[in-house]
Design a protein around this motif. Structure first.
Motif, PDB file in Angstrom:
ATOM      1  N   LEU A 155      19.577   0.841 -10.127  1.00 30.83           N
ATOM      2  CA  LEU A 155      18.352   0.415  -9.448  1.00 30.83           C
ATOM      3  C   LEU A 155      18.485  -0.912  -8.711  1.00 30.83           C
ATOM      4  O   LEU A 155      17.910  -1.095  -7.638  1.00 30.83           O
ATOM      5  CB  LEU A 155      17.193   0.349 -10.447  1.00 30.83           C
ATOM      6  N   ALA A 156      19.234  -1.831  -9.253  1.00 29.14           N
ATOM      7  CA  ALA A 156      19.385  -3.139  -8.602  1.00 29.14           C
ATOM      8  C   ALA A 156      20.165  -3.047  -7.299  1.00 29.14           C
ATOM      9  O   ALA A 156      20.084  -3.965  -6.467  1.00 29.14           O
ATOM     10  CB  ALA A 156      20.074  -4.123  -9.545  1.00 29.14           C
ATOM     11  N   GLN A 157      20.896  -1.943  -7.102  1.00 34.15           N
ATOM     12  CA  GLN A 157      21.679  -1.768  -5.874  1.00 34.15           C
ATOM     13  C   GLN A 157      20.911  -1.012  -4.787  1.00 34.15           C
ATOM     14  O   GLN A 157      21.385  -0.906  -3.661  1.00 34.15           O
ATOM     15  CB  GLN A 157      22.984  -1.027  -6.171  1.00 34.15           C
ATOM     16  N   VAL A 158      19.751  -0.473  -5.113  1.00 39.88           N
ATOM     17  CA  VAL A 158      18.964   0.272  -4.124  1.00 39.88           C
ATOM     18  C   VAL A 158      18.442  -0.690  -3.062  1.00 39.88           C
ATOM     19  O   VAL A 158      17.891  -1.744  -3.379  1.00 39.88           O
ATOM     20  CB  VAL A 158      17.794   1.012  -4.803  1.00 39.88           C
ATOM     21  N   ARG A 159      18.611  -0.326  -1.800  1.00 44.22           N
ATOM     22  CA  ARG A 159      18.142  -1.155  -0.690  1.00 44.22           C
ATOM     23  C   ARG A 159      17.031  -0.470   0.110  1.00 44.22           C
ATOM     24  O   ARG A 159      16.469  -1.075   1.012  1.00 44.22           O
ATOM     25  CB  ARG A 159      19.318  -1.492   0.243  1.00 44.22           C
ATOM     26  N   ALA A 160      16.737   0.768  -0.205  1.00 42.39           N
ATOM     27  CA  ALA A 160      15.724   1.525   0.521  1.00 42.39           C
ATOM     28  C   ALA A 160      14.362   1.313  -0.127  1.00 42.39           C
ATOM     29  O   ALA A 160      14.233   1.435  -1.355  1.00 42.39           O
ATOM     30  CB  ALA A 160      16.074   3.011   0.518  1.00 42.39           C
ATOM     31  N   PRO A 161      13.320   1.005   0.651  1.00 41.77           N
ATOM     32  CA  PRO A 161      11.970   0.895   0.096  1.00 41.77           C
ATOM     33  C   PRO A 161      11.608   2.154  -0.685  1.00 41.77           C
ATOM     34  O   PRO A 161      11.845   3.262  -0.217  1.00 41.77           O
ATOM     35  CB  PRO A 161      11.095   0.730   1.338  1.00 41.77           C
ATOM     36  N   THR A 162      11.053   1.959  -1.883  1.00 37.19           N
ATOM     37  CA  THR A 162      10.886   3.063  -2.825  1.00 37.19           C
ATOM     38  C   THR A 162       9.439   3.198  -3.284  1.00 37.19           C
ATOM     39  O   THR A 162       8.822   2.221  -3.705  1.00 37.19           O
ATOM     40  CB  THR A 162      11.796   2.849  -4.052  1.00 37.19           C
ATOM     41  N   LEU A 163       8.922   4.424  -3.196  1.00 38.89           N
ATOM     42  CA  LEU A 163       7.583   4.743  -3.666  1.00 38.89           C
ATOM     43  C   LEU A 163       7.697   5.633  -4.900  1.00 38.89           C
ATOM     44  O   LEU A 163       8.323   6.694  -4.853  1.00 38.89           O
ATOM     45  CB  LEU A 163       6.791   5.476  -2.569  1.00 38.89           C
ATOM     46  N   LEU A 164       7.093   5.195  -5.992  1.00 33.90           N
ATOM     47  CA  LEU A 164       7.087   5.955  -7.236  1.00 33.90           C
ATOM     48  C   LEU A 164       5.679   6.514  -7.447  1.00 33.90           C
ATOM     49  O   LEU A 164       4.721   5.747  -7.590  1.00 33.90           O
ATOM     50  CB  LEU A 164       7.471   5.055  -8.419  1.00 33.90           C
ATOM     51  N   ILE A 165       5.540   7.846  -7.460  1.00 29.30           N
ATOM     52  CA  ILE A 165       4.241   8.491  -7.615  1.00 29.30           C
ATOM     53  C   ILE A 165       4.195   9.182  -8.982  1.00 29.30           C
ATOM     54  O   ILE A 165       5.068   9.987  -9.302  1.00 29.30           O
ATOM     55  CB  ILE A 165       3.993   9.536  -6.508  1.00 29.30           C
ATOM     56  N   VAL A 166       3.166   8.840  -9.758  1.00 28.50           N
ATOM     57  CA  VAL A 166       3.038   9.388 -11.105  1.00 28.50           C
ATOM     58  C   VAL A 166       1.588   9.802 -11.332  1.00 28.50           C
ATOM     59  O   VAL A 166       0.666   9.152 -10.837  1.00 28.50           O
ATOM     60  CB  VAL A 166       3.453   8.348 -12.172  1.00 28.50           C
ATOM     61  N   GLY A 167       1.405  10.875 -12.098  1.00 28.80           N
ATOM     62  CA  GLY A 167       0.059  11.309 -12.453  1.00 28.80           C
ATOM     63  C   GLY A 167      -0.590  10.369 -13.446  1.00 28.80           C
ATOM     64  O   GLY A 167       0.063   9.855 -14.369  1.00 28.80           O
ATOM     65  N   GLY A 168      -1.885  10.135 -13.287  1.00 27.73           N
ATOM     66  CA  GLY A 168      -2.590   9.202 -14.144  1.00 27.73           C
ATOM     67  C   GLY A 168      -2.659   9.622 -15.595  1.00 27.73           C
ATOM     68  O   GLY A 168      -2.863   8.786 -16.481  1.00 27.73           O
ATOM     69  N   LYS A 169      -2.496  10.929 -15.870  1.00 28.59           N
ATOM     70  CA  LYS A 169      -2.521  11.434 -17.239  1.00 28.59           C
ATOM     71  C   LYS A 169      -1.119  11.604 -17.820  1.00 28.59           C
ATOM     72  O   LYS A 169      -0.972  12.076 -18.948  1.00 28.59           O
ATOM     73  CB  LYS A 169      -3.266  12.766 -17.282  1.00 28.59           C
ATOM     74  N   ASP A 170      -0.120  11.209 -17.056  1.00 25.95           N
ATOM     75  CA  ASP A 170       1.280  11.373 -17.472  1.00 25.95           C
ATOM     76  C   ASP A 170       1.762  10.056 -18.088  1.00 25.95           C
ATOM     77  O   ASP A 170       2.611   9.367 -17.538  1.00 25.95           O
ATOM     78  CB  ASP A 170       2.122  11.765 -16.251  1.00 25.95           C
ATOM     79  N   SER A 171       1.194   9.707 -19.240  1.00 22.37           N
ATOM     80  CA  SER A 171       1.345   8.356 -19.786  1.00 22.37           C
ATOM     81  C   SER A 171       2.791   7.971 -20.088  1.00 22.37           C
ATOM     82  O   SER A 171       3.203   6.840 -19.818  1.00 22.37           O
ATOM     83  CB  SER A 171       0.492   8.207 -21.050  1.00 22.37           C
ATOM     84  N   VAL A 172       3.563   8.893 -20.640  1.00 25.43           N
ATOM     85  CA  VAL A 172       4.958   8.569 -20.960  1.00 25.43           C
ATOM     86  C   VAL A 172       5.752   8.268 -19.690  1.00 25.43           C
ATOM     87  O   VAL A 172       6.506   7.289 -19.619  1.00 25.43           O
ATOM     88  CB  VAL A 172       5.620   9.722 -21.748  1.00 25.43           C
ATOM     89  N   VAL A 173       5.560   9.095 -18.658  1.00 23.75           N
ATOM     90  CA  VAL A 173       6.303   8.906 -17.409  1.00 23.75           C
ATOM     91  C   VAL A 173       5.804   7.665 -16.662  1.00 23.75           C
ATOM     92  O   VAL A 173       6.590   6.991 -15.992  1.00 23.75           O
ATOM     93  CB  VAL A 173       6.224  10.169 -16.536  1.00 23.75           C
ATOM     94  N   ILE A 174       4.529   7.329 -16.803  1.00 25.17           N
ATOM     95  CA  ILE A 174       4.040   6.075 -16.216  1.00 25.17           C
ATOM     96  C   ILE A 174       4.817   4.900 -16.791  1.00 25.17           C
ATOM     97  O   ILE A 174       5.288   4.022 -16.057  1.00 25.17           O
ATOM     98  CB  ILE A 174       2.526   5.894 -16.479  1.00 25.17           C
ATOM     99  N   GLU A 175       4.958   4.882 -18.098  1.00 17.36           N
ATOM    100  CA  GLU A 175       5.684   3.787 -18.743  1.00 17.36           C
ATOM    101  C   GLU A 175       7.140   3.735 -18.287  1.00 17.36           C
ATOM    102  O   GLU A 175       7.680   2.653 -18.003  1.00 17.36           O
ATOM    103  CB  GLU A 175       5.609   3.932 -20.259  1.00 17.36           C
ATOM    104  N   LEU A 176       7.784   4.887 -18.181  1.00 16.20           N
ATOM    105  CA  LEU A 176       9.172   4.928 -17.732  1.00 16.20           C
ATOM    106  C   LEU A 176       9.302   4.434 -16.295  1.00 16.20           C
ATOM    107  O   LEU A 176      10.264   3.740 -15.945  1.00 16.20           O
ATOM    108  CB  LEU A 176       9.721   6.351 -17.858  1.00 16.20           C
ATOM    109  N   ASN A 177       8.334   4.772 -15.458  1.00 18.62           N
ATOM    110  CA  ASN A 177       8.354   4.311 -14.072  1.00 18.62           C
ATOM    111  C   ASN A 177       8.074   2.812 -13.978  1.00 18.62           C
ATOM    112  O   ASN A 177       8.642   2.127 -13.121  1.00 18.62           O
ATOM    113  CB  ASN A 177       7.345   5.099 -13.232  1.00 18.62           C
TER     114      ASN A 177
END
Length: 222
Positions: free
Chosen positions: A153-175
């Motif tokens: 992740l620290a090497q990524v240079r491209a602007p990044t959008l992370l989209i997560v569902g509001g009820k997807d609590s575990v994946v929200i935390e991971l994101n």
């Protein structure tokens, strides 16, 4: 009924390093950029959700390439053993190969490239973006597992959008954990009322709109 104005999908065979992957390429006229899709575990280029988003992007003037991360033989094995679907290094290498192919293919060589990753495909997209910093202009993750690409992740240079569902609590935390590792411009967009697959009415449309706007801005400057 098919919209006669819709650009046709072209079946392509993406060959590199003695493997061949099946893909579906759509190029609207004129096209402002190319978005390469990386599907999630157990899915394929026929993913209905990815195709929905891809058609939305086509209508906005963006070319799309959906492809199978695994060969036909590997898919057969994976259906029985699931040994490939979480092999992020393998999936990342496949996506890198497809990016290189797109830069050499006459139909796509001139386009700025964006990557759209779903689930485990998001980890592959971020790993590939880190490996091809001069070729990848933007990344979008849908319900993704960017935590599986933490070391990149620290090497990524491209602007990044992370989209997560509001009820997807575990994946929200991971994101959230992954977003903290990104050193480039990024945004975590939580879609209220959506679960992991964005199956609720109107939620996948919200994903498509967010994705379109991100890629139009960073691929087409609009």
């Amino acid at each position: 009924m098919t919209n006669p104005a819709s650009p046709a999908s072209i079946d392509v065979s993406i060959t590199f390093e003695e493997i061949s992957l099946n893909g579906s390429l759509v190029i609207p006229e004129p096209a402002k950029g190319l978005v390469v899709f990386a599907h999630g575990s157990g899915s394929s280029r026929f993913s209905q959700r990815n195709r929905f988003v891809a058609e939305f992007l086509n209508e906005a003037g963006l070319a799309t390439l959906l492809f199978d991360l695994l060969t036909s033989e590997e898919e057969d094995i994976d259906l029985r053993t699931r040994e490939f679907r979480f092999n992020i290094d393998l999936l990342t290498d496949r996506l890198i190969g497809v990016i290189d192919w797109a830069r050499q293919n006459a139909q796509t060589a001139g386009f700025p490239i964006g990557l759209f990753g779903a689930s485990t495909g998001a980890a592959a997209a971020l790993g590939a973006a880190a490996a091809r910093t001069s070729r990848v202009a933007a990344v979008v993750s849908r319900g993704g597992r960017p935590d599986l690409a933490l070391r990149h992740l620290a090497q990524v240079r491209a602007p990044t959008l992370l989209i997560v569902g509001g009820k997807d609590s575990v994946v929200i935390e991971l994101n959230q954990q992954a977003a903290a590792k990104l050193l480039v411009r990024h945004r975590l967009e939580i879609v209220p009322g959506a679960t992991h697959l964005f199956e609720e009415p109107g939620k996948l449309e919200q994903v498509a709109e967010l994705t379109r706007d991100w890629f139009l801005h960073y691929l087409a400057g609009s």
